[in-house]
Write a protein that holds these residues in place. Structure first.
Motif, mmCIF file in Angstrom:
data_model
loop_
_atom_site.group_PDB
_atom_site.id
_atom_site.type_symbol
_atom_site.label_atom_id
_atom_site.label_comp_id
_atom_site.label_asym_id
_atom_site.label_seq_id
_atom_site.Cartn_x
_atom_site.Cartn_y
_atom_site.Cartn_z
ATOM 1 N N LEU A 10 30.388 46.783 35.864
ATOM 2 C CA LEU A 10 30.589 47.044 37.297
ATOM 3 C C LEU A 10 30.938 48.510 37.511
ATOM 4 N N ALA A 14 30.765 52.150 43.427
ATOM 5 C CA ALA A 14 29.516 51.915 44.154
ATOM 6 C C ALA A 14 29.550 50.606 44.934
ATOM 7 N N CYS A 15 30.486 49.729 44.598
ATOM 8 C CA CYS A 15 30.537 48.403 45.217
ATOM 9 C C CYS A 15 31.115 48.493 46.619
ATOM 10 N N THR A 16 30.414 47.879 47.582
ATOM 11 C CA THR A 16 30.875 47.892 48.970
ATOM 12 C C THR A 16 31.513 46.563 49.378
ATOM 13 N N SER A 17 31.767 45.688 48.403
ATOM 14 C CA SER A 17 32.324 44.352 48.670
ATOM 15 C C SER A 17 31.430 43.548 49.608
ATOM 16 N N CYS A 18 30.130 43.757 49.536
ATOM 17 C CA CYS A 18 29.227 43.111 50.491
ATOM 18 C C CYS A 18 29.083 41.604 50.265
ATOM 19 N N MET A 19 29.551 41.111 49.129
ATOM 20 C CA MET A 19 29.562 39.680 48.810
ATOM 21 C C MET A 19 28.192 39.104 48.439
ATOM 22 N N LEU A 20 27.152 39.932 48.412
ATOM 23 C CA LEU A 20 25.826 39.382 48.095
ATOM 24 C C LEU A 20 25.805 38.739 46.712
ATOM 25 N N CYS A 21 26.348 39.446 45.719
ATOM 26 C CA CYS A 21 26.305 38.905 44.358
ATOM 27 C C CYS A 21 27.110 37.612 44.273
ATOM 28 N N ILE A 32 35.548 37.966 44.620
ATOM 29 C CA ILE A 32 35.896 39.267 45.179
ATOM 30 C C ILE A 32 36.982 39.093 46.234
ATOM 31 N N PHE A 56 37.716 42.124 41.649
ATOM 32 C CA PHE A 56 36.330 41.744 41.344
ATOM 33 C C PHE A 56 36.381 41.095 39.974
ATOM 34 N N CYS A 73 22.187 43.243 43.924
ATOM 35 C CA CYS A 73 23.124 44.267 44.406
ATOM 36 C C CYS A 73 22.357 45.437 45.013
ATOM 37 N N PRO A 74 22.572 45.685 46.316
ATOM 38 C CA PRO A 74 21.805 46.751 46.972
ATOM 39 C C PRO A 74 22.289 48.140 46.585
ATOM 40 N N PHE A 75 23.433 48.210 45.918
ATOM 41 C CA PHE A 75 24.034 49.522 45.649
ATOM 42 C C PHE A 75 24.091 49.848 44.161
ATOM 43 N N ALA A 77 25.633 48.568 41.828
ATOM 44 C CA ALA A 77 27.001 48.560 41.306
ATOM 45 C C ALA A 77 27.102 47.701 40.042
ATOM 46 N N LEU A 78 26.107 46.874 39.796
ATOM 47 C CA LEU A 78 26.108 46.030 38.600
ATOM 48 C C LEU A 78 24.932 46.439 37.728
HETATM 49 S S1 SF4 Z 1 26.244 42.935 45.507
HETATM 50 FE FE1 SF4 Z 1 26.903 44.892 44.605
HETATM 51 S S2 SF4 Z 1 27.907 45.994 46.301
HETATM 52 FE FE2 SF4 Z 1 27.737 43.830 46.925
HETATM 53 S S3 SF4 Z 1 29.723 42.932 46.306
HETATM 54 FE FE3 SF4 Z 1 28.278 42.600 44.589
HETATM 55 S S4 SF4 Z 1 28.579 44.359 43.217
HETATM 56 FE FE4 SF4 Z 1 29.532 44.881 45.188
#
Ligand code: SF4
Ligand code: SF4
Lengths: 109, 159
Positions: A10, A14-21, A32, A56, A73-75, A77-78
């Motif tokens: 991780l 870069a992680c925005t806590s967007c919750m997608l993952c 998260i 996280f 992950c759009p950013f 971060a993973l």
């Molecule tokens: S998808 Fe990426 S940016 Fe979004 S919460 Fe997960 S690790 Fe963070």
């Protein structure tokens, strides 16, 4: 290393806590906690909400290494690393937080 | 309304053992994968096999069996490696493997449990643990509460 992968690392910055993952993971491995703070930048008319990642975790005892979280992950971060040496004697020790997840891939193998 | 089931790759075998025997005789004698796909709406299980030959070329084949009374002839006679795969499918999906030399549990505890890989069997672990994705992401304004994929009371959005 080719055609193999190990742990997922991780990049918390870069992680925005967007919750997608968290939502796409079929095994419910990722948890998260986050909150937002208001940041007013110089010259900005209104304060901006910025997400702050509080926690996280990935539970390697549940993870099946499908890679969906990395893909989604759009950013970026993973990411996959080659690290495989993270077995544990207790199931609870397979749940890694930000600190350990950020360390994956930092030591060359 | 449900989308039609996507066809798996490879030939649909009418006679399972005869069809697989043909492939094994053609040199595809390494068992790579033997699994079941559950199609509850169609009332069928789809048994899928992937065989590999000495040149590392693979071939898929599949057959459909009735979901209510799932019975499949065992491949162990022609493919000994199918032994554990078939025991796993027997306990995970409740398929009776006719002619299997050792039809006992392989992975699950010997207690009465449902066949956990059937799509209509809720996982107990998911009932006593809240879905981690239910938490709102920072700054979310919509009041729609996200739901996990594949939860029994909501069809998977992809299927
Ligand atoms: S998808 Fe990426 S940016 Fe979004 S919460 Fe997960 S690790 Fe963070
Ligand atoms: S690799 Fe798959 S199972 Fe593991 S945390 Fe990511 S989405 Fe979940």
């Amino acid at each position: 290393m080719q055609n193999t992968h190990g742990a997922i690392a991780l990049d918390a910055s870069a992680c925005t806590s967007c919750m997608l993952c968290v939502r796409e993971c079929p095994d419910w491995c990722i948890e998260i906690d986050s909150h937002t703070v208001e940041v007013t930048e110089p010259g900005a008319r209104r304060p901006r909400s910025v997400a702050v990642l509080d926690r996280f975790t990935i539970d390697w005892g549940l993870c099946m290494y499908c890679g969906i979280c990395v893909e989604v992950c759009p950013f970026d971060a993973l990411r996959w690393t080659g690290d495989t040496d993270y077995s544990a004697a207790e199931v609870d020790d397979l749940r890694h937080g930000v600190e350990r997840l950020e360390q994956f891939g930092t030591t060359s193998d | 309304m449900t989308a039609p089931n996507p066809a798996p790759p490879g030939a649909q075998l009418g006679d399972w053992v005869a069809g697989v025997t043909e492939l094994v005789d053609a040199g595809f004698d390494y068992l790579d994968l033997l699994t079941v796909v559950d199609w509850p709406d169609a009332g069928e299980f789809e048994v899928v096999i992937h065989l590999v030959n000495g040149d590392a070329q693979g071939v898929f084949a599949h057959t459909r069996i009735d979901r209510e009374a799932p019975v499949l002839d065992s491949l162990v006679g022609i493919l000994p490696a199918a032994n554990w795969h078939e025991r796993e499918l027997a306990e995970m999906f409740g398929v009776t493997m006719t002619g299997h030399p050792e039809p006992t549990r392989l992975l699950l505890a010997d207690s009465p449990v449902a066949h956990p890989l059937r799509k209509d069997v809720p996982l107990p672990r998911r009932q006593d643990r809240p879905w981690p994705g239910a938490k709102p992401e920072p700054g979310r304004r919509s009041r729609r509460t996200p739901r996990p994929h594949g939860a029994p009371d909501q069809p998977d959005r992809d299927g």
